[in-house]
Design a protein around this motif. Structure first.
Motif, PDB file in Angstrom:
ATOM      1  N   THR A  21     -82.701 -21.218  24.335  1.00  0.00           N
ATOM      2  CA  THR A  21     -81.764 -22.209  24.241  1.00  0.00           C
ATOM      3  C   THR A  21     -82.172 -23.739  23.853  1.00  0.00           C
ATOM      4  O   THR A  21     -81.579 -24.393  23.270  1.00  0.00           O
ATOM      5  CB  THR A  21     -81.420 -22.446  25.857  1.00  0.00           C
ATOM      6  N   HIS A  22     -83.364 -23.909  24.144  1.00  0.00           N
ATOM      7  CA  HIS A  22     -83.966 -25.091  23.667  1.00  0.00           C
ATOM      8  C   HIS A  22     -84.587 -25.210  22.558  1.00  0.00           C
ATOM      9  O   HIS A  22     -85.164 -26.496  21.982  1.00  0.00           O
ATOM     10  CB  HIS A  22     -85.171 -25.448  24.696  1.00  0.00           C
ATOM     11  N   ARG A  45     -86.360 -28.537  28.948  1.00  0.00           N
ATOM     12  CA  ARG A  45     -85.355 -27.604  29.060  1.00  0.00           C
ATOM     13  C   ARG A  45     -84.009 -28.406  29.207  1.00  0.00           C
ATOM     14  O   ARG A  45     -83.087 -27.963  29.157  1.00  0.00           O
ATOM     15  CB  ARG A  45     -85.632 -26.795  30.615  1.00  0.00           C
ATOM     16  N   ARG A  81     -82.853 -30.183  26.605  1.00  0.00           N
ATOM     17  CA  ARG A  81     -82.035 -29.976  25.422  1.00  0.00           C
ATOM     18  C   ARG A  81     -81.553 -28.627  25.445  1.00  0.00           C
ATOM     19  O   ARG A  81     -82.306 -27.419  25.277  1.00  0.00           O
ATOM     20  CB  ARG A  81     -82.883 -30.516  24.350  1.00  0.00           C
ATOM     21  N   SER A  82     -80.186 -28.462  24.838  1.00  0.00           N
ATOM     22  CA  SER A  82     -79.651 -27.111  24.618  1.00  0.00           C
ATOM     23  C   SER A  82     -79.044 -27.188  23.321  1.00  0.00           C
ATOM     24  O   SER A  82     -78.035 -27.986  22.991  1.00  0.00           O
ATOM     25  CB  SER A  82     -78.820 -26.705  25.676  1.00  0.00           C
TER      26      SER A  82
END
Ligand code: CA2
Length: 147
Positions: free
Chosen positions: A79-80, A111, A113-114
């Motif tokens: 995700t990150h 965590r 930032r996505s």
């Protein structure tokens, strides 16, 4: 029949087996069973997958086009980091819901930032295994609205 794909990324196969103090005691197999029950009650088809490899997840996203109507994705740590997963989701033009067991915003800065969120309908995090049902509901509601 409307069909959704639930994708799980790296290390989520270890749920319930390691570090239960962080991610809980529920196994991914138990989550899959709960998702299948929930999807059936909503009249949805469901494919539930996990892979530790970024490339395999990208291949599954590509293969979803024309087969599934939407995607729920817990991409784990990808995700990150993964612009490639973001591009794959964007390329198939299927509605996607980003999901996390933990509240990633209450955890380490990295965590927060996505890349997935940039191409997702929305994000559900912090509700543990129940988040999977919430994500199915959110996607099902969106798909009903776009019929
Ligand atoms: O909270 C989530 O669902 C996460 O996607 C879980 C990822 C983490 O990197 C994301 O920031 C948030 C990590 C999954 C690791 O799963 C394990 C399960 C059991 C034991 C060890 C790891």
């Amino acid at each position: 029949m409307t069909s959704i794909l639930i994708l799980n990324g790296p290390n989520l196969n270890l749920l319930g087996q390691r570090q239960p103090e962080v991610y809980g005691a529920t196994t991914l197999a138990e989550i899959e069973t709960a998702c299948r029950t929930h999807a059936k009650a909503l009249g949805l088809g469901l494919d539930f997958r996990q892979d530790n490899s970024e490339g395999a997840l990208i291949d599954m996203i590509h293969a979803a086009r024309g087969v599934h109507d939407g995607i729920v994705i817990n991409a784990g740590a990808y995700t990150h980091t993964s612009i490639a997963l973001m591009d794959a989701l964007s390329s198939v033009e299927l509605p996607a819901v980003e999901l996390h067991l933990s509240n990633v915003h209450a955890r380490e800065d990295f965590r927060h930032r996505s890349y997935i969120a940039k191409v997702a309908l929305g994000v559900i995090c912090g509700f543990g295994p129940n988040g999977y049902k919430l994500a199915i509901d959110a996607l099902a509601e969106h798909l009903r609205g776009s019929d």
